[in-house]
Design a protein around this motif. Structure first.
Motif, PDB file in Angstrom:
ATOM      1  N   GLN A  41      38.678  16.708  17.325  1.00 24.56           N
ATOM      2  CA  GLN A  41      39.820  16.555  18.227  1.00 24.56           C
ATOM      3  C   GLN A  41      41.051  17.077  17.492  1.00 24.56           C
ATOM      4  OE1 GLN A  41      39.270  15.126  21.579  1.00 24.56           O
ATOM      5  NE2 GLN A  41      37.320  15.816  20.717  1.00 24.56           N
ATOM      6  N   CYS A  70      44.993  12.620  16.784  1.00 26.11           N
ATOM      7  CA  CYS A  70      43.558  12.945  16.783  1.00 26.11           C
ATOM      8  C   CYS A  70      42.722  11.687  16.946  1.00 26.11           C
ATOM      9  CB  CYS A  70      43.172  13.657  15.486  1.00 26.11           C
ATOM     10  SG  CYS A  70      43.946  15.250  15.202  1.00 26.11           S
ATOM     11  N   ALA A  73      42.645  10.556  20.525  1.00 23.27           N
ATOM     12  CA  ALA A  73      41.721  11.388  21.304  1.00 23.27           C
ATOM     13  C   ALA A  73      40.265  11.051  20.976  1.00 23.27           C
ATOM     14  CB  ALA A  73      42.002  12.868  21.058  1.00 23.27           C
TER      15      ALA A  73
END
Length: 154
Positions: A41, A70, A73
């Motif tokens: 991600q 990140c 996600a």
């Protein structure tokens, strides 16, 4: 109805976005038994991609903030893999973090701590994980950070 993990995220002021769609010919996650392997991600905020090179155009604090996006996600992908029930997440097993950085930049672990610290804050002991944090000369679309994960789920 929000579960335990999502209630803690709400306390942190975080609402998981819809799981990002893959940008190429791959799937966002693969489940094998009780493990979910989530594809990398990339750092993305509300205004789009978070780009930059650590040791040049970004400092560690900005890189850690990018790594945190990140991790958010990654949790969104894990939730999707669990049919929308994040409470099926048992633990974070491993993160592999890639940091877009200069040759002489050596603080990759501090950058990826942005993701690690967030996961522990959000999930408690279930967020503790093994990890790698490595440098990359470049990352897709010039993003600052990309992180992939392995989760144990029920």
């Amino acid at each position: 109805m929000s579960g335990t993990h999502e209630a803690r995220l709400a306390e942190l002021g975080v609402t998981l976005p819809d799981a990002p769609a893959p940008a190429a010919n791959y799937v966002p996650f693969v489940r094998v038994g009780d493990l979910v392997y989530v594809s990398g991600q990339i750092s993305m905020g509300p205004d789009g991609l978070i780009t930059g090179k650590l040791g040049d155009t970004m400092d560690v604090e900005a890189g850690a903030a990018a790594a945190r996006t990140c991790a958010i996600a990654l949790l969104a992908q894990c939730k999707a893999a669990c049919g929308g029930d994040l409470d099926r997440l048992v633990r974070v097993v491993k993160l592999t973090g890639f940091v877009n950085s200069t040759v002489d930049f050596t603080d990759q672990p501090e950058v990826v701590n942005g993701a690690s610290d967030f996961l522990v804050d959000a999930l408690g002991d279930a967020g503790r994980h093994s990890r790698s944090a490595v440098s990359a000369a470049a990352l897709p679309r010039g993003v600052a950070v990309e992180i992939e994960a392995i989760f144990q789920v029920s």
